[in-house]
Design an enzyme around this catalytic site. Structure first.
Site, PDB file in Angstrom:
ATOM      1  N   MET A   1       0.838  -1.191   0.000  1.00 23.46           N
ATOM      2  CA  MET A   1       0.000   0.000   0.000  1.00 23.46           C
ATOM      3  C   MET A   1       0.875   1.244   0.000  1.00 23.46           C
ATOM      4  O   MET A   1       1.532   1.549   0.998  1.00 23.46           O
ATOM      5  CB  MET A   1      -0.930  -0.004   1.210  1.00 23.46           C
ATOM      6  CG  MET A   1      -2.061  -1.013   1.102  1.00 23.46           C
ATOM      7  SD  MET A   1      -3.274  -0.772   2.412  1.00 23.46           S
ATOM      8  CE  MET A   1      -4.550  -1.880   1.869  1.00 23.46           C
ATOM      9  N   THR A   2       0.887   1.940  -1.116  1.00 22.51           N
ATOM     10  CA  THR A   2       1.721   3.137  -1.238  1.00 22.51           C
ATOM     11  C   THR A   2       1.421   3.786  -2.574  1.00 22.51           C
ATOM     12  O   THR A   2       0.669   3.257  -3.383  1.00 22.51           O
ATOM     13  CB  THR A   2       3.209   2.766  -1.136  1.00 22.51           C
ATOM     14  OG1 THR A   2       3.989   3.945  -1.060  1.00 22.51           O
ATOM     15  CG2 THR A   2       3.658   1.975  -2.348  1.00 22.51           C
ATOM     16  N   THR A   3       2.034   4.923  -2.806  1.00 17.11           N
ATOM     17  CA  THR A   3       2.008   5.543  -4.126  1.00 17.11           C
ATOM     18  C   THR A   3       3.409   6.055  -4.436  1.00 17.11           C
ATOM     19  O   THR A   3       3.950   6.864  -3.682  1.00 17.11           O
ATOM     20  CB  THR A   3       1.021   6.722  -4.187  1.00 17.11           C
ATOM     21  OG1 THR A   3      -0.291   6.267  -3.850  1.00 17.11           O
ATOM     22  CG2 THR A   3       0.987   7.308  -5.592  1.00 17.11           C
TER      23      THR A   3
ATOM     24  N   ASP B   1       4.525   8.958  -1.394  1.00 15.93           N
ATOM     25  CA  ASP B   1       3.975   9.285  -0.084  1.00 15.93           C
ATOM     26  C   ASP B   1       4.928   8.731   0.974  1.00 15.93           C
ATOM     27  O   ASP B   1       5.965   8.151   0.643  1.00 15.93           O
ATOM     28  CB  ASP B   1       2.575   8.687   0.066  1.00 15.93           C
ATOM     29  CG  ASP B   1       2.612   7.192   0.297  1.00 15.93           C
ATOM     30  OD1 ASP B   1       3.250   6.484  -0.512  1.00 15.93           O
ATOM     31  OD2 ASP B   1       2.016   6.720   1.280  1.00 15.93           O
TER      32      ASP B   1
ATOM     33  N   LYS C   1      10.725   6.406   1.058  1.00 15.39           N
ATOM     34  CA  LYS C   1      10.456   5.558  -0.105  1.00 15.39           C
ATOM     35  C   LYS C   1      11.221   5.993  -1.352  1.00 15.39           C
ATOM     36  O   LYS C   1      11.160   5.324  -2.386  1.00 15.39           O
ATOM     37  CB  LYS C   1       8.951   5.540  -0.395  1.00 15.39           C
ATOM     38  CG  LYS C   1       8.132   4.966   0.762  1.00 15.39           C
ATOM     39  CD  LYS C   1       6.654   4.972   0.469  1.00 15.39           C
ATOM     40  CE  LYS C   1       5.856   4.513   1.668  1.00 15.39           C
ATOM     41  NZ  LYS C   1       4.396   4.536   1.415  1.00 15.39           N
TER      42      LYS C   1
END
Length: 209
Positions: free
Chosen positions: A1-3, A18, A34
């Site tokens: 879960m991330t962008t 994010d 990240k």
């Protein structure tokens, strides 16, 4: 879960992510890193299992440094992406649960590669990974141009992640933006530099109680 997103404008590679790290629906960390600088001219973004991704970043960073010391020249971005792809393919039966973007600028120009958990690798102009990627790609496809200035590209990258955060439960908290150009090498925006973008794309959408 991330962008995470990456794209190329002119001779510059731009990244944005994010900073939320999740364990299922539990927010484990709000300032997870990240975007990782591998060298002065190469960076990586991570999506997926954090420990797996960080181990691979450390491994690639060590290999780039070893190459520079032993060969006396910079490693090509494509060579690093190939090395990463080969390593992940070797462990495909017990795969690293992560998807990585590798981008940078070398003597052949800017390059951006997407490496999946089984070692598949593709070269891209515009790419997004993680649970918020469908939303981020919608913004990028509508507004991306190859002739954007660095300032315009940075703002677009920030906006794409900000919009994804508003619509994806797995993305959130803060936004990191970095770019690599032949003139400057790796540059990451400071909190002060991001303040105007936060006020434009994040703050107006915060629910006030």
């Amino acid at each position: 879960m991330t962008t995470t997103i990456g794209f190329i404008v002119g001779n510059v590679v731009v990244f944005a992510t994010d900073t939320r790290a999740t364990a299922g629906f539990f927010v484990a960390h709000r300032t997870a890193k990240k975007i990782h600088k591998v060298s002065d001219y190469i960076a990586m973004t991570i999506a997926g299992r954090v420990a797996d991704a960080q181990a691979l970043v450390d491994l690639m960073r060590a290999n780039v440094r070893h190459y520079e010391v032993t060969q006396g020249r910079r490693m090509q971005v494509r060579a690093l992406a190939t090395l990463l792809s080969t390593y992940m393919f070797y462990y495909r039966w017990f795969p690293y649960q992560t998807q990585l973007l590798v981008g940078g600028v070398d003597d052949s120009g800017p390059h951006l590669f997407n490496v999946d958990p089984l070692g598949g690798v593709t070269e891209e102009k515009v790419i997004s990974t993680g649970s918020g990627s469908p939303v981020a790609l919608g913004v990028l496809e509508a507004e991306y141009r190859e002739d954007l200035s660095i300032d315009e590209a940075v703002e677009l990258a920030y906006k794409a992640v900000a919009v994804a955060i508003r619509r994806d439960i797995g993305s959130g908290d803060s936004i990191d933006v970095a770019y690599i150009s032949p003139a400057t090498g790796y540059v990451e925006l400071t909190p002060a530099e991001k303040k105007a973008l936060f006020n434009k794309y994040v703050y107006p959408h915060i629910i006030q109680y």
